[in-house]
Every structure is written in C-alpha cells, then in structure tokens.
Design an enzyme around this catalytic site. Sequence first.
Site, mmCIF file in Angstrom:
data_model
loop_
_atom_site.group_PDB
_atom_site.id
_atom_site.type_symbol
_atom_site.label_atom_id
_atom_site.label_comp_id
_atom_site.label_asym_id
_atom_site.label_seq_id
_atom_site.Cartn_x
_atom_site.Cartn_y
_atom_site.Cartn_z
ATOM 1 N N ASN A 52 56.346 25.418 36.067
ATOM 2 C CA ASN A 52 55.541 26.629 36.225
ATOM 3 C C ASN A 52 55.148 27.095 34.820
ATOM 4 O O ASN A 52 55.982 27.619 34.087
ATOM 5 C CB ASN A 52 56.370 27.700 36.953
ATOM 6 C CG ASN A 52 55.669 29.044 37.002
ATOM 7 O OD1 ASN A 52 54.464 29.143 36.741
ATOM 8 N ND2 ASN A 52 56.400 30.096 37.330
ATOM 9 N N LYS A 94 53.159 29.447 33.917
ATOM 10 C CA LYS A 94 52.863 30.876 33.777
ATOM 11 C C LYS A 94 51.559 31.043 32.980
ATOM 12 O O LYS A 94 50.651 30.237 33.144
ATOM 13 C CB LYS A 94 54.048 31.597 33.138
ATOM 14 C CG LYS A 94 55.355 31.257 33.873
ATOM 15 C CD LYS A 94 56.511 32.128 33.540
ATOM 16 C CE LYS A 94 57.714 31.674 34.362
ATOM 17 N NZ LYS A 94 58.882 32.518 34.215
ATOM 18 N N HIS A 106 56.402 34.657 43.530
ATOM 19 C CA HIS A 106 57.245 34.550 42.330
ATOM 20 C C HIS A 106 57.732 35.953 41.945
ATOM 21 O O HIS A 106 57.002 36.926 42.106
ATOM 22 C CB HIS A 106 56.434 33.918 41.195
ATOM 23 C CG HIS A 106 57.286 33.579 40.008
ATOM 24 N ND1 HIS A 106 57.692 34.525 39.099
ATOM 25 C CD2 HIS A 106 57.852 32.417 39.613
ATOM 26 C CE1 HIS A 106 58.465 33.946 38.179
ATOM 27 N NE2 HIS A 106 58.570 32.660 38.474
ATOM 28 N N GLU A 115 57.947 37.431 39.215
ATOM 29 C CA GLU A 115 57.078 38.164 38.279
ATOM 30 C C GLU A 115 55.910 38.799 39.029
ATOM 31 O O GLU A 115 55.456 39.885 38.689
ATOM 32 C CB GLU A 115 56.592 37.215 37.163
ATOM 33 C CG GLU A 115 57.708 36.948 36.158
ATOM 34 C CD GLU A 115 57.617 35.629 35.435
ATOM 35 O OE1 GLU A 115 56.565 34.970 35.451
ATOM 36 O OE2 GLU A 115 58.649 35.235 34.841
ATOM 37 N N GLU A 168 65.081 31.530 43.398
ATOM 38 C CA GLU A 168 65.059 31.883 41.983
ATOM 39 C C GLU A 168 65.722 33.242 41.811
ATOM 40 O O GLU A 168 65.071 34.285 41.961
ATOM 41 C CB GLU A 168 63.619 31.968 41.478
ATOM 42 C CG GLU A 168 62.884 30.654 41.516
ATOM 43 C CD GLU A 168 61.817 30.604 40.436
ATOM 44 O OE1 GLU A 168 61.901 29.729 39.584
ATOM 45 O OE2 GLU A 168 60.925 31.468 40.427
ATOM 46 N N GLY A 198 64.227 33.186 32.881
ATOM 47 C CA GLY A 198 63.915 33.450 31.475
ATOM 48 C C GLY A 198 65.053 34.119 30.720
ATOM 49 O O GLY A 198 64.836 34.749 29.683
ATOM 50 N N SER A 258 66.172 29.426 34.428
ATOM 51 C CA SER A 258 66.810 28.876 33.228
ATOM 52 C C SER A 258 67.281 27.434 33.382
ATOM 53 O O SER A 258 68.343 27.061 32.880
ATOM 54 C CB SER A 258 67.965 29.782 32.761
ATOM 55 O OG SER A 258 67.457 31.044 32.376
#
Length: 262
Positions: free
Chosen positions: A13, A15, A98, A100, A170, A176, A216
């Site tokens: 991904n 991003k 996702h 985010e 996730e 991250g 991660s």
Amino acid sequence: MKQDNRPVVIVGNWKMYKTLPEAQTFVQELSSLVQETSILVYLAVPFTIIRPLVAQMADTPIAIGAQNMHDASEGAYTGEIAGRMLKETGARFVILGHSERRRLFHESNAIINRKMQRAVEEELQPILCIGETLEEREQGLTQQVLATQLTECLEGFKGTQLQSLMLAYEPVWAIGTDKNATPEIAEEVHLLCRNWLEENLGKRAAKRTPILYGGSVKPVNATEILKQPNVDGLLVGGASLSAKTFGEIINSAQNLENQEGS
Ligand code: PGA
C-alpha cells in the site's frame, strides 16, 4: 497455498507516495529481485499512476489497484473518483475502509458498505480493512469492534456475492508505529474473523476468503506472522516503498511456501 487452497497474497500500500518515474524505477528493481513466484503480489498505488503501471506490469504476475474510491457511479462529487473510472484504468482491486480513511476522512462502516457494493458491482476486487484502536484493545473490546465492522461493512451481502473478497486485519495501533501485532495476536484475531465469516456468510466464504495482516510488517517479522495458519498474506505500508524491503518480504513468503510444500 494456505489451508483450503487459499493463495498467499502480499499487498503493498503505497499511500500518497511515488511519482511515475519513482514507481517505474521501483517495479524494475522489484522484478529483478523477485523471480518466478507463486505468491500473489498486489500494489495499491496513487490514482494518477494506475494506468501506466498496469501497462508496464501487463506480462507479470503483479496486480495493480487503488487505495480508495467513491460509492456513487458518477455525480457532483468534486475531487472524488468512481469505481468505473478505476476499472477503466485497468485497476484490478481496491482497498476499502483503511484506518487512515476512517480516521482522517471520517469514513463510517455505512459508507464503506456502500463502497463495497459499488466495488462488487464494478467487479473490482475489494480488500476490506478492519481493526481496533489501542484504547479499544485495552478495554477488551477487540472482538466486539471487529464484529461490528464486519457486520456493518458487509451488511446485505450473501457469501456468493463476495467471491473475490479479501479481508485485511490492521490493528490501528500497529500501523506505521513499528509495533506489529505478535504472530499469536494476529492468529487469534484472524481466527475470530474466519469464524465470523463462517457464521454470517457460510462455510465456503470462510474457507476461500484470504485474511491478510497489516501493521508494521517488515522483512524481520514477515515470516513469523505468515507462518500462522489463518494469516494468508500481508498488507504492507512503509516497507512496500522500497523495492529491496518489499522484495525481501515477497521472497520470505516464497521460501515459506517452498518449505511447507516440500
Ligand atoms: P505500515 O502500514 O506497514 O506502514 O504499518 C500498513 C498499512 O497502513 O496498510
């Protein structure tokens, strides 16, 4: 292959990273690092580079897709992109929900459900992301939060309508942060998800749906996480930006396949 003939899938991904020249250098480098592989490799890239990458990857096993889309088929939605536009670029799949998108762009389960419907209609393979926050985990709410996300994001679907679905677990606290879930936590949650699929969408859906882990993932932890019986693949953010580290992750998945197959 995992249990019940599920494929092993490694998704990068990207991003909001990489211009076209950067992406082209990446795929050239990746192709030299990863030779023949039985692993399914997916790259979720920025909208603007989908079409040229689809062309460049045409004779390779690497699938190119998107990271988001709008739920309407068209309309007055300034700055948005429709599933059929993605389809036209040659995108094969789309990441939906996702964390985010949920956190920064206020996407609710109801919105994600509508996007799921649109993706299925456009025959774009959906990768549905779910996951709990640290607070929710600490309060012992993980199972409940995931069940709600699955119920609301997949509301109205029958198992037979979700032939190509992939799930990605996730945990928000792992994205991250350099704090990946332990292989045990990943397996425990993946099993919960698989049981949910069986109870709500039937045995077949539960057996065929790949459940990926994301958060991660790095070359150092990929193998141990992938060894878990219910972890069918990985959704990789930061470590997918370098062809070297992403290639290492794919190669460790391949080594594991070779060992398990032998
Ligand atoms: P990360 O991101 O690998 O950088 O933690 C994963 C993701 O956001 O999909």
